[in-house]
Scaffold this active site. Structure first.
Site, PDB file in Angstrom:
ATOM      1  N   ARG A 291      -0.791  10.009   6.443  1.00 21.15           N
ATOM      2  CA  ARG A 291      -0.035   9.157   8.045  1.00 21.15           C
ATOM      3  C   ARG A 291       0.816  10.204   8.137  1.00 21.15           C
ATOM      4  O   ARG A 291       2.145  11.064   7.624  1.00 21.15           O
ATOM      5  CB  ARG A 291      -0.318   7.732   7.998  1.00 21.15           C
TER       6      ARG A 291
ATOM      7  N   ASP B   2       8.829  -5.908  12.309  1.00 20.46           N
ATOM      8  CA  ASP B   2       9.736  -5.731  10.972  1.00 20.46           C
ATOM      9  C   ASP B   2      11.366  -4.508  12.388  1.00 20.46           C
ATOM     10  O   ASP B   2      12.156  -4.620  12.065  1.00 20.46           O
ATOM     11  CB  ASP B   2       9.277  -4.643  10.510  1.00 20.46           C
TER      12      ASP B   2
ATOM     13  N   ASP C 267       0.725  -1.325  -0.091  1.00 22.75           N
ATOM     14  CA  ASP C 267       0.168   0.001  -0.273  1.00 22.75           C
ATOM     15  C   ASP C 267       0.788   1.506  -0.101  1.00 22.75           C
ATOM     16  O   ASP C 267       0.137   2.486  -0.041  1.00 22.75           O
ATOM     17  CB  ASP C 267      -1.038  -0.099   1.270  1.00 22.75           C
TER      18      ASP C 267
END
Length: 408
Positions: free
Chosen positions: A131, A183, A99
């Protein structure tokens, strides 16, 4: 016929990624690096919205080699990334979320930087679209740095260029038992094991895209998963970095970014059972990793909250959080002729509370905003005292000009 090794493998893990996947793949196709120098490995993680079909269409028309793997849903991003990493042939690997999208020239610039500097990890400037995005590490481009002397510890997302030989040498893979923060664990390990890290600050290489449907993976998961993430990252840092100031500097990241938000204003809205459970989950982390060194690196308000978590004082923590939520300004108290600044958050010098003054003592960085503060503090006072002692010894013959003690 020999097949030339690609410079970079772009690994894309995709789940229910439409329509964002369209722009994501367009950004890959638009890269200026020669298509023969890259390969794409895309893993459709059990999507039902046409993601897998669109990936296969892209593979049929893309100018670079594209491998599409379709599998049952794994429940998180780690599985697809590991599958892609296992198939990667490039000298470098870049993890691209389906995305998000690459900036123009991103791969060409990052590969060139890694080759020129000989570094194992390259960070390209990140910008957010609908964001937030990390900011503190983009002050200037750095050909070679490390996690201790820069702010890169505050960007631990996987969207970096990694030298594949580093990952293979240490058997590095994403932890599939974590459903958030996987991550961060992977990237921090890479930072710590890398022979140098590069930062490209003058060119946007990656766009973090906020999804309108709210399905972005970092927004999902309950609070217990955040504690799992903090625990794993703290354990990794403790395993790879000896006790001392360097470890303390890295521990600031999981304490402030992962743990502290669990004891912010939202804690006031939690039920009694959730509050108790959060404090129970925090206790082993505080006992193992909360040190004076870490505390000294935090702002007073952060240090105070975590001190009260460590002491299991939820009633006092509630008072502090009400103060913070009301956006009140803590009064400053200057002592030692302005060289020491205390910030008067709730329960400062309250005998019944018994919180040490040191918890409220502002670091020089925070104290500089207080009118009347004179930088120097205890450290400078001690240095001046030492200089006076040396002068006294020299004048009395106690120290020879070479700096060694005179013979009796």
């Amino acid at each position: 016929m020999t097949v030339t090794q690609p410079d970079v493998t772009v690994v894309i893990g995709a789940y229910e990624a439409m329509p964002y996947l369209v722009e994501c793949l367009a950004s890959v196709e638009a890269q200026t690096i020669d298509p023969e120098r890259i390969e794409v490995i895309a893993v459709d993680d059990g999507s039902t919205d046409g993601t897998g079909e669109y990936l296969e269409e892209f593979a049929d028309r893309a100018p670079m080699p594209v491998t599409v793997i379709r599998q049952e849903n794994s429940g998180g991003p780690s599985g697809p990334r590991n599958v892609g990493l296992g198939k990667a042939a490039g000298r470098y690997v870049f993890f691209l979320d389906a995305d998000d999208r690459l900036g123009p020239e991103a791969l060409e610039r990052m590969v060139a930087m890694a080759d020129r500097a000989g570094t194992d990890v390259v960070l390209g400037r990140v910008e957010g679209v609908n964001r937030g995005a990390p900011k503190s590490m983009w002050g200037r481009t750095l050909e070679r740095t490390d996690v201790f002397s820069s702010n890169i510890k505050f960007t631990l997302s996987a969207q970096k260029l990694f030298r594949r030989s580093l990952l293979d040498r240490h058997g590095m893979r994403f932890d599939e038992s974590l459903f958030t923060g996987e991550d961060a664990l992977f990237t921090m390990e890479a930072y710590l094991r890398a022979d140098g890290v590069s930062v490209i600050a003058d060119h946007t290489c990656y766009y973090l895209v906020g999804r309108d449907d709210g399905k972005h993976v970092t927004r999902s998961g309950g609070y217990a998963l955040r504690f799992d993430s903090a625990r794993a990252l703290m354990r990794l840092i403790a395993d790879l970095v000896p006790e001392g100031p360097r470890r303390d500097r890295l521990m600031v990241r999981p304490f402030t970014v992962t743990l502290l938000p669990q004891f912010g204003p939202r804690f006031l809205k939690d039920g009694d059972d959730v509050r108790r459970h959060k404090l129970e989950l925090a206790q082993p982390l505080m006992a193992a990793h909360w040190t004076e060194g870490v505390a000294g690196l935090l702002k007073v308000e952060e240090r105070l909250r975590l001190h009260l978590v460590a002491e299991r004082r939820p009633e006092l923590l509630g008072d502090v959080l009400e103060f913070v939520r009301a956006k009140q300004q803590a009064p400053a108290l200057l002592e030692k002729r302005g060289r020491r600044v205390y910030l008067g958050y709730p329960h400062f010098r309250d005998r019944a509370a018994g919180i040490p003054d040191s918890v409220y003592l502002a670091s020089p960085r925070e104290a500089r905003a207080v009118p009347g503060y004179r930088e120097g503090g205890t450290g400078s006072l001690l240095r001046r005292a030492a200089r006076r002692a040396r002068r006294a010894l020299t004048s009395s013959g106690g120290i020879t000009p070479g700096g060694t003690a005179a013979a009796a």
